[in-house]
Scaffold this active site. Structure first.
Site, PDB file in Angstrom:
ATOM      1  N   CYS A 265       0.878  -1.169   0.000  1.00  0.00           N
ATOM      2  CA  CYS A 265       0.000   0.000   0.000  1.00  0.00           C
ATOM      3  C   CYS A 265       0.917   1.221   0.000  1.00  0.00           C
ATOM      4  O   CYS A 265       2.099   1.099  -0.302  1.00  0.00           O
ATOM      5  CB  CYS A 265      -0.965  -0.013   1.186  1.00  0.00           C
ATOM      6  SG  CYS A 265      -0.187   0.248   2.787  1.00  0.00           S
ATOM      7  N   HIS A 266       0.379   2.368   0.369  1.00  0.00           N
ATOM      8  CA  HIS A 266       1.215   3.560   0.360  1.00  0.00           C
ATOM      9  C   HIS A 266       2.138   3.616   1.575  1.00  0.00           C
ATOM     10  O   HIS A 266       3.354   3.701   1.435  1.00  0.00           O
ATOM     11  CB  HIS A 266       0.362   4.832   0.278  1.00  0.00           C
ATOM     12  CG  HIS A 266       1.183   6.073   0.237  1.00  0.00           C
ATOM     13  ND1 HIS A 266       1.848   6.468  -0.897  1.00  0.00           N
ATOM     14  CD2 HIS A 266       1.498   6.977   1.194  1.00  0.00           C
ATOM     15  CE1 HIS A 266       2.527   7.572  -0.633  1.00  0.00           C
ATOM     16  NE2 HIS A 266       2.322   7.898   0.631  1.00  0.00           N
TER      17      HIS A 266
END
Length: 176
Positions: free
Chosen positions: A65-66
């Site tokens: 994910c980020h």
């Protein structure tokens, strides 16, 4: 990368090596709009909200994910569900991948990142409020107060109503 109940982390360089050798598959757990804005080539987009129902590929998986928060939650959910294959989480998320000088693929139809859209909308509303308060009626200054209060609330609470509204706009609908 062994399969245990503890969370496993993998560095960007190690992931790149394992991808080059086709030893792992990458699952990006961000929303489609975020994925379209930049992702690891060859990764599969399965948002966190659908991770436990998705038909995931067989074999070792690395979740991305980020920031690493959503991928860590996805990893925990899959482990709790008894996922049969080895799971890892990309240490440092997508920024760590980029900081290692590794390529990110961006889809042609990708909208601007949501935070930039919020900045453009909020800034435009503040300017509009200032202009209208000087040209039309002084009460329009309340628009700038409202936007400022909304931004403070978003910063303090972590909930941004403007971002939620913008995410629903047609230009932010991404079909992968």
């Amino acid at each position: 990368m062994t399969h245990t109940s503890a969370q496993q982390r993998i560095s960007a360089r190690d992931l790149a090596d394992q991808l080059a050798e086709q030893r792992v598959k990458v699952i990006d757990v961000r929303e489609p709009m975020e994925y379209a804005g930049g992702h690891i080539a060859g990764s599969l987009n399965v948002p966190l909200s659908r991770i436990t129902e998705a038909d995931l590929p067989r074999g070792p998986l690395v979740l991305v994910c980020h920031s690493g928060n959503r991928s860590a939650r996805a990893l925990a959910q899959l482990l709790q569900q008894g996922h049969p294959h080895p799971l890892s989480d990309l240490e440092g998320g997508l920024p760590a991948w980029q900081q290692a000088g590794l390529p990110v693929r961006r889809l042609k139809n990708a909208p601007l990142p949501l935070m930039r859209q919020v900045q453009i909308a909020a800034g435009s509303l503040v300017l509009l409020g200032l202009i209208l308060s000087n040209v039309v009626a002084p009460a329009w200054i309340l628009l700038t107060w409202f936007v400022g209060a909304g931004l403070v609330f978003a910063g303090v609470s972590g909930f941004c109503g403007m971002a939620r509204l913008l995410a629903l706009m047609p230009w932010n609908k991404v079909s992968l």
